[in-house]
Design an enzyme around this catalytic site. Sequence first.
Site, PDB file in Angstrom:
ATOM      1  N   LYS A  83       0.826  -1.212   0.000  1.00 22.29           N
ATOM      2  CA  LYS A  83       0.000   0.000   0.000  1.00 22.29           C
ATOM      3  C   LYS A  83       0.861   1.264   0.000  1.00 22.29           C
ATOM      4  CE  LYS A  83      -2.320  -1.034   3.777  1.00 22.29           C
ATOM      5  NZ  LYS A  83      -1.783  -2.368   4.118  1.00 22.29           N
TER       6      LYS A  83
ATOM      7  N   ARG B  84      -9.374   1.544   8.767  1.00 23.67           N
ATOM      8  CA  ARG B  84      -9.056   0.155   9.106  1.00 23.67           C
ATOM      9  C   ARG B  84     -10.164  -0.498   9.908  1.00 23.67           C
ATOM     10  NH1 ARG B  84      -3.054   0.868   8.932  1.00 23.67           N
ATOM     11  NH2 ARG B  84      -2.060  -1.151   9.165  1.00 23.67           N
TER      12      ARG B  84
ATOM     13  N   ARG C  20      11.546  -6.900   4.782  1.00 26.49           N
ATOM     14  CA  ARG C  20      11.472  -5.446   4.637  1.00 26.49           C
ATOM     15  C   ARG C  20      12.427  -4.737   5.595  1.00 26.49           C
ATOM     16  NH1 ARG C  20       5.644  -2.502   4.702  1.00 26.49           N
ATOM     17  NH2 ARG C  20       5.660  -2.828   6.949  1.00 26.49           N
TER      18      ARG C  20
ATOM     19  N   ARG D 142      11.374  -3.038  11.130  1.00 23.82           N
ATOM     20  CA  ARG D 142      10.357  -2.398  11.967  1.00 23.82           C
ATOM     21  C   ARG D 142       9.978  -3.361  13.084  1.00 23.82           C
ATOM     22  NH1 ARG D 142       5.441  -0.050   8.362  1.00 23.82           N
ATOM     23  NH2 ARG D 142       4.180  -1.187   9.849  1.00 23.82           N
TER      24      ARG D 142
ATOM     25  N   ARG E 298      -0.892  -9.010  13.262  1.00 26.42           N
ATOM     26  CA  ARG E 298      -1.413  -7.974  12.354  1.00 26.42           C
ATOM     27  C   ARG E 298      -2.354  -8.586  11.327  1.00 26.42           C
ATOM     28  NH1 ARG E 298       3.914  -5.390  10.264  1.00 26.42           N
ATOM     29  NH2 ARG E 298       2.601  -3.876   9.154  1.00 26.42           N
TER      30      ARG E 298
HETATM   31  P1  AMP Z   1       0.955   0.590   8.870  1.00 20.12           P
HETATM   32  O1  AMP Z   1       2.230   1.317   8.647  1.00 20.12           O
HETATM   33  O2  AMP Z   1      -0.185   1.124   8.055  1.00 20.12           O
HETATM   34  O3  AMP Z   1       1.099  -0.905   8.734  1.00 20.12           O
HETATM   35  O4  AMP Z   1       0.542   0.851  10.388  1.00 20.12           O
HETATM   36  C1  AMP Z   1       1.380   0.463  11.459  1.00 20.12           C
HETATM   37  C2  AMP Z   1       0.585   0.441  12.767  1.00 20.12           C
HETATM   38  O5  AMP Z   1       0.069   1.750  13.042  1.00 20.12           O
HETATM   39  C3  AMP Z   1      -0.648  -0.457  12.766  1.00 20.12           C
HETATM   40  O6  AMP Z   1      -0.349  -1.813  13.026  1.00 20.12           O
HETATM   41  C4  AMP Z   1      -1.477   0.186  13.871  1.00 20.12           C
HETATM   42  O7  AMP Z   1      -0.963  -0.120  15.153  1.00 20.12           O
HETATM   43  C5  AMP Z   1      -1.225   1.676  13.632  1.00 20.12           C
HETATM   44  N1  AMP Z   1      -2.200   2.231  12.657  1.00 20.12           N
HETATM   45  C6  AMP Z   1      -1.940   2.748  11.436  1.00 20.12           C
HETATM   46  N2  AMP Z   1      -3.062   3.158  10.828  1.00 20.12           N
HETATM   47  C7  AMP Z   1      -4.069   2.887  11.702  1.00 20.12           C
HETATM   48  C8  AMP Z   1      -5.476   3.057  11.668  1.00 20.12           C
HETATM   49  N3  AMP Z   1      -6.089   3.583  10.588  1.00 20.12           N
HETATM   50  N4  AMP Z   1      -6.200   2.664  12.752  1.00 20.12           N
HETATM   51  C9  AMP Z   1      -5.616   2.135  13.838  1.00 20.12           C
HETATM   52  N5  AMP Z   1      -4.297   1.933  13.936  1.00 20.12           N
HETATM   53  C10 AMP Z   1      -3.519   2.297  12.889  1.00 20.12           C
END
Ligand code: AMP
Length: 215
Positions: free
Chosen positions: A17, A91, A127, A160, A171
């Site tokens: 994404k 989400r 990654r 990460r 996740r």
């Molecule tokens: P990402 O980089 O999009 O994979 O997001 C990393 C982490 O940030 C996720 O596993 C959540 O803990 C938090 N996070 C990011 N976007 C959201 C969202 N829209 N709602 C809730 N938590 C989020």
Amino acid sequence: MSEKLVTILLGPPGAGKGTQAKRLAGRFGYLHVSTGDILREEVRAGTDLGSRVEAIMNSGELVPDELVAEIVGKKLARDTGNGILLDGFPRTLAQATYLSRISNGAPPVVINLKLEDAEVVRRLNGRRHCRGCGNIYNLYYSEPRKEGICDSCGEELVLRPDDRESVIRERLRVYRDQTQPLVDYYKTEGRYGEVEASGGIREVFDSVVQTMSRM
Ligand code: AMP
């Protein structure tokens, strides 16, 4: 928020994404909003918000809807160029309802990037992120020129905390429980398209652009 076109990238962690969002934003002049990036920046900067969300993020759980809504609301209140590209938001159904409210109900364009669990685990394990500029590499298909070092800024590349295998599994579970229901939601509330995300970055990008042009 003004009535700009909103495009949403859905899909499990590791589907690409962020990578595709950067390219699409560049191609179409959209404002790229990644809630994950914004939250990671808060953690890095050691803000109040950052310290509240760090442990949640590292465990693979979702940050509370109200916090994320506040972040997105602030970001979208700004002038938003040709449109908005949302990466990692919404989400949950509550976030989708919030988005619908602030965008005056205009139906978003939704692209679901589809990827098998086994490939998600493989990709995320491979990654690496640059500590300095945030560039992303992958040990399987986009290695840096020098091992462990960012090509762009020379800083160290790191895994990460939430890309460790045990957290990736969590996740994926959270994705299935809380985010997958958005597929059905947007099949009725949005303009919905699917793209197979197992190919290379360029191939997936072309499929996304083609799918968007047909929607
Ligand atoms: P990402 O980089 O999009 O994979 O997001 C990393 C982490 O940030 C996720 O596993 C959540 O803990 C938090 N996070 C990011 N976007 C959201 C969202 N829209 N709602 C809730 N938590 C989020």
